[in-house]
Design an enzyme around this catalytic site. Structure first.
Site, PDB file in Angstrom:
ATOM      1  N   ASP A  31       0.842  -1.192   0.000  1.00 42.79           N
ATOM      2  CA  ASP A  31       0.000   0.000   0.000  1.00 42.79           C
ATOM      3  C   ASP A  31       0.885   1.254   0.000  1.00 42.79           C
ATOM      4  O   ASP A  31       1.894   1.323   0.706  1.00 42.79           O
ATOM      5  CB  ASP A  31      -0.916  -0.008   1.231  1.00 42.79           C
ATOM      6  N   HIS A  99     -10.303  -5.098  -3.291  1.00 42.24           N
ATOM      7  CA  HIS A  99      -8.963  -5.438  -2.811  1.00 42.24           C
ATOM      8  C   HIS A  99      -9.058  -5.841  -1.352  1.00 42.24           C
ATOM      9  O   HIS A  99      -9.863  -5.302  -0.595  1.00 42.24           O
ATOM     10  CB  HIS A  99      -8.005  -4.250  -2.962  1.00 42.24           C
TER      11      HIS A  99
HETATM   12  P1  5GP Z   1      -9.742   1.456   0.327  1.00 43.64           P
HETATM   13  O1  5GP Z   1      -9.962   2.658   1.219  1.00 43.64           O
HETATM   14  O2  5GP Z   1     -10.386   1.638  -1.013  1.00 43.64           O
HETATM   15  O3  5GP Z   1     -10.137   0.156   1.006  1.00 43.64           O
HETATM   16  O4  5GP Z   1      -8.187   1.327   0.160  1.00 43.64           O
HETATM   17  C1  5GP Z   1      -7.493   1.824  -0.936  1.00 43.64           C
HETATM   18  C2  5GP Z   1      -6.025   1.725  -0.591  1.00 43.64           C
HETATM   19  O5  5GP Z   1      -5.286   1.884  -1.781  1.00 43.64           O
HETATM   20  C3  5GP Z   1      -5.550   2.806   0.389  1.00 43.64           C
HETATM   21  O6  5GP Z   1      -4.991   2.179   1.534  1.00 43.64           O
HETATM   22  C4  5GP Z   1      -4.517   3.591  -0.412  1.00 43.64           C
HETATM   23  O7  5GP Z   1      -3.415   3.998   0.360  1.00 43.64           O
HETATM   24  C5  5GP Z   1      -4.121   2.610  -1.504  1.00 43.64           C
HETATM   25  N1  5GP Z   1      -3.713   3.234  -2.754  1.00 43.64           N
HETATM   26  C6  5GP Z   1      -4.371   4.205  -3.430  1.00 43.64           C
HETATM   27  N2  5GP Z   1      -3.715   4.529  -4.563  1.00 43.64           N
HETATM   28  C7  5GP Z   1      -2.619   3.725  -4.607  1.00 43.64           C
HETATM   29  C8  5GP Z   1      -1.541   3.594  -5.545  1.00 43.64           C
HETATM   30  O8  5GP Z   1      -1.457   4.272  -6.573  1.00 43.64           O
HETATM   31  N3  5GP Z   1      -0.590   2.663  -5.268  1.00 43.64           N
HETATM   32  C9  5GP Z   1      -0.657   1.888  -4.133  1.00 43.64           C
HETATM   33  N4  5GP Z   1       0.331   1.004  -3.972  1.00 43.64           N
HETATM   34  N5  5GP Z   1      -1.654   1.988  -3.225  1.00 43.64           N
HETATM   35  C10 5GP Z   1      -2.622   2.898  -3.459  1.00 43.64           C
END
Ligand code: 5GP
Ligand code: ZN
Length: 109
Positions: A31, A99
């Site tokens: 992440d 994810h």
């Molecule tokens: P959600 O809130 O949708 O469950 O989690 C999305 C996750 O994706 C977040 O923890 C955020 O830090 C991560 N994330 C968002 N954009 C990117 C990216 O471009 N690369 C990586 N490696 N992680 C990302």
């Protein structure tokens, strides 16, 4: 593949990521904003917006993601850890491509 989806772009190799695992169905990468010392995401290559959109057709894919978590966690040196899937904006989901979060090892530095 969804043109505006950041995780589809990572799957396609158009955005770099710190990839720790990849096979025909899934990719896993660290992440970008870790919530713990180790925090990675297990992401299906198929674009599915939320867990609510999954059907019985996705059963094997979802099961495979869950079974991958302990293998990759062990690879990363984690003994105990958390898994989490945020579902919908109200559930804290920011990226609308499903994810599984896996994180552990204490608070991020
Ligand atoms: P959600 O809130 O949708 O469950 O989690 C999305 C996750 O994706 C977040 O923890 C955020 O830090 C991560 N994330 C968002 N954009 C990117 C990216 O471009 N690369 C990586 N490696 N992680 C990302
Ligand atoms: Zn996507």
């Amino acid at each position: 593949m969804s043109a505006d989806c950041i995780f589809c772009k990572i799957v396609a190799g158009n955005i770099p990521s710190k990839t720790i695992y990849e096979d025909g169905n899934v990719i896993a990468f660290h992440d970008i904003r870790p919530m713990a010392k180790t925090h990675f995401l297990i992401v299906p290559k198929k674009h599915i917006e939320t867990l609510k959109d999954c059907t019985v057709e996705d059963q094997d894919l979802l099961g495979g993601m869950m079974l991958l978590a302990p293998k990759l966690a062990a690879d990363q040196g984690l003994v105990g850890y958390k898994t989490l899937m945020n579902v919908g904006r109200e559930g804290g989901q920011e990226v609308f491509h499903i994810h599984l979060h896996v994180y552990g090892g204490g608070a991020a530095a």
